[in-house]
Design an enzyme around this catalytic site. Sequence first.
Site, short mmCIF file in Angstrom:
data_model
loop_
_atom_site.label_atom_id
_atom_site.label_comp_id
_atom_site.label_asym_id
_atom_site.label_seq_id
_atom_site.Cartn_x
_atom_site.Cartn_y
_atom_site.Cartn_z
N CYS A 99 0.26 12.36 -7.59
CA CYS A 99 1.48 13.08 -8.29
C CYS A 99 2.72 12.79 -7.77
O CYS A 99 3.73 12.37 -8.46
CB CYS A 99 1.30 14.48 -8.68
SG CYS A 99 2.51 15.10 -9.90
N CYS A 195 -2.63 22.22 -11.24
CA CYS A 195 -1.76 22.78 -12.15
C CYS A 195 -2.59 22.47 -13.77
O CYS A 195 -2.40 23.07 -14.69
CB CYS A 195 -0.24 21.92 -12.60
SG CYS A 195 -0.49 20.21 -12.56
#
Length: 352
Positions: A99, A195
Amino acid sequence: MKIVAAMSGGVDSTVAAALLLEKGFEVVGVTMRLWDGFGETPPRRCCSPEDIESAVQMARVLGIHHEIVDFREEFFKNIVQRFCDEYLQGLTPNPCVVCNEVIKSQFLLEYAKRVGAEAIATGHYAIVKSSGEAIGLFKGVDEGKDQSYFLHRIPPLRLKHLFLPAGTFKKEEIRQIARKMNLKVASKAESQELCFATPKGYSEVVERFGRVNIIKGLVIYKGKVLYEHNGIHNFTIGKRCGYKHGPNHRIFVKSIDPETGIVEAGEREDLLSNSMVVKDVVWHIPEPEKMIECTVKIRYRSKEVKALLEPVGASKVFVKFSEPQFAVTPGQAAVFYSDRMIIGGGWIDKGG
């Protein structure tokens, strides 16, 4: 200089934006909408609607313009899908590293340039230093919070467009700054876990979004079948196997075969490796042509260990540890340091 500050709604990114303002930069707050794959986000996970609202409020308090940027498609294709694919290949992925490499340092930086900014900033605890044309990534001041490990795949050409204001502070100092500014995020709890994981964990994500069938099979120990399992994605190297399924002492996942579905368990000493091969290395120094000394971390919370790196191909190295390491895990990131500076890092291919 105009800087796009990634604001997650937490104390680190909020104070990072505030510190840039104090230095006279023009700051634009940006919150990335990354994930709502299940229509809900568990508490204490980043990217929740509550976090986005918090970021909006903090930008308003700081008096800066704020935008919400939709990166959900990019996040799903590059992070979630890859995560699922790798688990179904018997690997243990690290989506946070990817990410930072792809979403933040690539897509967010491209967005920043489109809106006329020259750089991006995040609340990570790491330090970027430059000297002339050279630029380096270093550990943050707070040893307990250092996040340089997660940023190691950001190449030097992008590092020069990255500001990390929190890196020169300790976590409690960041909270103190927030309290002095009367920011309500000063005592906000940190986000935990992935997440995009669900309350049931990451397995549900793999089962829903994996592009190949779930691979079931057997757990074996010393040649004997312990039990049937319902998917190799539920296992990682080094994970304990339950007592009810084995001997009256701790045993651990030693290997995962994605072809047969066989998960082999072993004693702790069976999982010790003297070496490993690391592939797809991103170098922060000129790529070595001969063996060099360094320290290496084989997972975020592991202790650094002295090692020798020997190039064995393009962006590939053989790593010899100074002492055996437990559960060298294919798919995880291995990061190389020289003192406090990152010199490179890549993906663990195999232990030896």
